[in-house]
Write a protein that holds these residues in place. Structure first.
Motif, PDB file in Angstrom:
ATOM      1  N   VAL A 248       0.868  -1.174   0.000  1.00 60.22           N
ATOM      2  CA  VAL A 248       0.000   0.000   0.000  1.00 60.22           C
ATOM      3  C   VAL A 248       0.907   1.226   0.000  1.00 60.22           C
ATOM      4  O   VAL A 248       1.856   1.290   0.779  1.00 60.22           O
ATOM      5  CB  VAL A 248      -0.916  -0.005   1.255  1.00 60.22           C
ATOM      6  CG1 VAL A 248      -1.660   1.305   1.408  1.00 60.22           C
ATOM      7  CG2 VAL A 248      -1.893  -1.182   1.196  1.00 60.22           C
ATOM      8  N   LEU A 249       0.632   2.167  -0.896  1.00 65.95           N
ATOM      9  CA  LEU A 249       1.358   3.426  -0.914  1.00 65.95           C
ATOM     10  C   LEU A 249       0.647   4.379   0.037  1.00 65.95           C
ATOM     11  O   LEU A 249      -0.561   4.592  -0.086  1.00 65.95           O
ATOM     12  CB  LEU A 249       1.378   4.015  -2.330  1.00 65.95           C
ATOM     13  CG  LEU A 249       2.166   5.316  -2.491  1.00 65.95           C
ATOM     14  CD1 LEU A 249       3.660   5.089  -2.250  1.00 65.95           C
ATOM     15  CD2 LEU A 249       1.931   5.918  -3.872  1.00 65.95           C
ATOM     16  N   GLY A 250       1.399   4.930   0.997  1.00 70.08           N
ATOM     17  CA  GLY A 250       0.763   5.732   2.036  1.00 70.08           C
ATOM     18  C   GLY A 250       1.323   7.119   2.212  1.00 70.08           C
ATOM     19  O   GLY A 250       2.517   7.364   1.995  1.00 70.08           O
ATOM     20  N   ILE A 251       0.437   8.029   2.586  1.00 75.77           N
ATOM     21  CA  ILE A 251       0.804   9.361   3.051  1.00 75.77           C
ATOM     22  C   ILE A 251       0.562   9.317   4.549  1.00 75.77           C
ATOM     23  O   ILE A 251      -0.545   8.977   4.988  1.00 75.77           O
ATOM     24  CB  ILE A 251      -0.081  10.443   2.400  1.00 75.77           C
ATOM     25  CG1 ILE A 251       0.157  10.483   0.894  1.00 75.77           C
ATOM     26  CG2 ILE A 251       0.189  11.799   3.027  1.00 75.77           C
ATOM     27  CD1 ILE A 251      -0.809  11.363   0.138  1.00 75.77           C
ATOM     28  N   GLY A 252       1.575   9.628   5.355  1.00 79.65           N
ATOM     29  CA  GLY A 252       1.439   9.370   6.780  1.00 79.65           C
ATOM     30  C   GLY A 252       1.831  10.497   7.692  1.00 79.65           C
ATOM     31  O   GLY A 252       2.331  11.536   7.281  1.00 79.65           O
ATOM     32  N   THR A 253       1.570  10.215   8.966  1.00 81.72           N
ATOM     33  CA  THR A 253       1.939  11.119  10.042  1.00 81.72           C
ATOM     34  C   THR A 253       2.352  10.291  11.251  1.00 81.72           C
ATOM     35  O   THR A 253       1.864   9.162  11.435  1.00 81.72           O
ATOM     36  CB  THR A 253       0.766  12.064  10.404  1.00 81.72           C
ATOM     37  OG1 THR A 253       1.224  13.031  11.333  1.00 81.72           O
ATOM     38  CG2 THR A 253      -0.412  11.309  11.019  1.00 81.72           C
ATOM     39  N   GLU A 254       3.237  10.842  12.048  1.00 81.50           N
ATOM     40  CA  GLU A 254       3.602  10.185  13.302  1.00 81.50           C
ATOM     41  C   GLU A 254       2.607  10.597  14.371  1.00 81.50           C
ATOM     42  O   GLU A 254       2.309  11.782  14.534  1.00 81.50           O
ATOM     43  CB  GLU A 254       5.010  10.577  13.743  1.00 81.50           C
ATOM     44  CG  GLU A 254       5.422   9.902  15.040  1.00 81.50           C
ATOM     45  CD  GLU A 254       6.776  10.349  15.569  1.00 81.50           C
ATOM     46  OE1 GLU A 254       7.108   9.968  16.707  1.00 81.50           O
ATOM     47  OE2 GLU A 254       7.494  11.073  14.856  1.00 81.50           O
ATOM     48  N   LEU A 255       2.080   9.613  15.104  1.00 79.65           N
ATOM     49  CA  LEU A 255       1.184   9.895  16.226  1.00 79.65           C
ATOM     50  C   LEU A 255       2.047  10.067  17.464  1.00 79.65           C
ATOM     51  O   LEU A 255       2.777   9.158  17.836  1.00 79.65           O
ATOM     52  CB  LEU A 255       0.178   8.757  16.409  1.00 79.65           C
ATOM     53  CG  LEU A 255      -0.718   8.471  15.199  1.00 79.65           C
ATOM     54  CD1 LEU A 255      -1.606   7.276  15.469  1.00 79.65           C
ATOM     55  CD2 LEU A 255      -1.543   9.688  14.809  1.00 79.65           C
ATOM     56  N   LYS A 256       1.960  11.224  18.087  1.00 80.41           N
ATOM     57  CA  LYS A 256       2.843  11.537  19.212  1.00 80.41           C
ATOM     58  C   LYS A 256       2.207  11.267  20.577  1.00 80.41           C
ATOM     59  O   LYS A 256       2.905  11.232  21.583  1.00 80.41           O
ATOM     60  CB  LYS A 256       3.281  13.000  19.127  1.00 80.41           C
ATOM     61  CG  LYS A 256       3.926  13.319  17.786  1.00 80.41           C
ATOM     62  CD  LYS A 256       5.198  14.077  17.949  1.00 80.41           C
ATOM     63  CE  LYS A 256       5.736  14.480  16.599  1.00 80.41           C
ATOM     64  NZ  LYS A 256       7.020  14.022  16.298  1.00 80.41           N
ATOM     65  N   SER A 257       0.884  11.076  20.617  1.00 81.17           N
ATOM     66  CA  SER A 257       0.212  10.792  21.887  1.00 81.17           C
ATOM     67  C   SER A 257       0.656   9.432  22.412  1.00 81.17           C
ATOM     68  O   SER A 257       1.022   8.546  21.641  1.00 81.17           O
ATOM     69  CB  SER A 257      -1.311  10.775  21.701  1.00 81.17           C
ATOM     70  OG  SER A 257      -1.763  12.043  21.297  1.00 81.17           O
ATOM     71  N   ASP A 258       0.591   9.264  23.716  1.00 83.66           N
ATOM     72  CA  ASP A 258       0.861   7.962  24.315  1.00 83.66           C
ATOM     73  C   ASP A 258      -0.136   6.953  23.756  1.00 83.66           C
ATOM     74  O   ASP A 258      -1.298   7.290  23.524  1.00 83.66           O
ATOM     75  CB  ASP A 258       0.729   8.055  25.843  1.00 83.66           C
ATOM     76  CG  ASP A 258       1.129   6.767  26.513  1.00 83.66           C
ATOM     77  OD1 ASP A 258       0.236   5.910  26.737  1.00 83.66           O
ATOM     78  OD2 ASP A 258       2.329   6.589  26.809  1.00 83.66           O
ATOM     79  N   TYR A 259       0.297   5.703  23.541  1.00 85.07           N
ATOM     80  CA  TYR A 259      -0.583   4.708  22.922  1.00 85.07           C
ATOM     81  C   TYR A 259      -1.831   4.410  23.748  1.00 85.07           C
ATOM     82  O   TYR A 259      -2.797   3.840  23.244  1.00 85.07           O
ATOM     83  CB  TYR A 259       0.186   3.422  22.584  1.00 85.07           C
ATOM     84  CG  TYR A 259       0.522   2.558  23.768  1.00 85.07           C
ATOM     85  CD1 TYR A 259      -0.270   1.471  24.101  1.00 85.07           C
ATOM     86  CD2 TYR A 259       1.647   2.833  24.556  1.00 85.07           C
ATOM     87  CE1 TYR A 259       0.043   0.680  25.192  1.00 85.07           C
ATOM     88  CE2 TYR A 259       1.959   2.041  25.640  1.00 85.07           C
ATOM     89  CZ  TYR A 259       1.149   0.973  25.957  1.00 85.07           C
ATOM     90  OH  TYR A 259       1.457   0.191  27.044  1.00 85.07           O
ATOM     91  N   THR A 260      -1.859   4.807  25.030  1.00 88.04           N
ATOM     92  CA  THR A 260      -3.060   4.599  25.852  1.00 88.04           C
ATOM     93  C   THR A 260      -3.960   5.837  25.861  1.00 88.04           C
ATOM     94  O   THR A 260      -5.044   5.805  26.432  1.00 88.04           O
ATOM     95  CB  THR A 260      -2.675   4.257  27.309  1.00 88.04           C
ATOM     96  OG1 THR A 260      -1.903   5.343  27.835  1.00 88.04           O
ATOM     97  CG2 THR A 260      -1.880   2.970  27.380  1.00 88.04           C
TER      98      THR A 260
END
Length: 159
Positions: free
Chosen positions: A14-26
């Motif tokens: 899959v070709l993706g346009i992305g972003t990093e999620l900076k919030s804690d995983y919880t």
């Protein structure tokens, strides 16, 4: 238990346009806000339409993946082409996938419902398989009866 299937899938990209999620995983509220902001931005600046225009099918992938200890979130499509805006070619492995089906009024709602059902209900209750990482995706597949429908695809291994 939520309705699910185990399906064998060939490897795919899959070709993706992305972003990093900076919030804690919880921090679900923080994560959901970051995802909503990302989707609003890619719709408004035209990147999402550009991505859809090179897709080989009508499927829209909402991909979550851990990359170099970062939580990444992507809008993606299946395609043989490339775009300068795209940030990653995401490899999904050949193997068994947990597949959860659902419907919703909006793309965001569909992704949230599928993710919640898959990770909140099905995986904790599934005794014979386990998710050991790798990319997972909510796949928007089409529309029927005024609702969007799709599936959550999570690569799993047998316990």
């Amino acid at each position: 238990m939520t309705n699910y299937n185990l399906e064998e899938k060939e490897s795919f990209t899959v070709l993706g346009i992305g972003t990093e999620l900076k919030s804690d995983y919880t921090d679900y509220a923080g994560i959901n806000k970051e995802k909503a902001d990302f989707w609003q931005a890619v719709k408004e600046d035209g990147r999402l339409e550009k991505l859809k225009s090179i897709a080989t099918n009508d499927y829209m992938f909402v991909v979550n993946e851990a990359v170099n200890n970062k939580m990444m979130h992507y809008a993606g499509v299946m395609t043989e082409e490339s775009l300068p805006e795209a940030s990653r070619v995401i490899q999904f492995p050949k193997g068994e996938y947990l597949v959860v089906k659902g419907e919703a009024k909006t793309s965001e709602e569909l992704s949230n419902i599928l993710t919640g059902m898959a990770f909140g209900q099905v995986l904790p209750e599934a005794k014979n398989v386990a998710y050991v990482g790798g990319p997972n995706a909510a796949v928007e597949m089409g529309q029927q009866n005024g609702l969007l429908y799709g599936e959550m695809w999570i690569p799993v291994v047998r316990k």
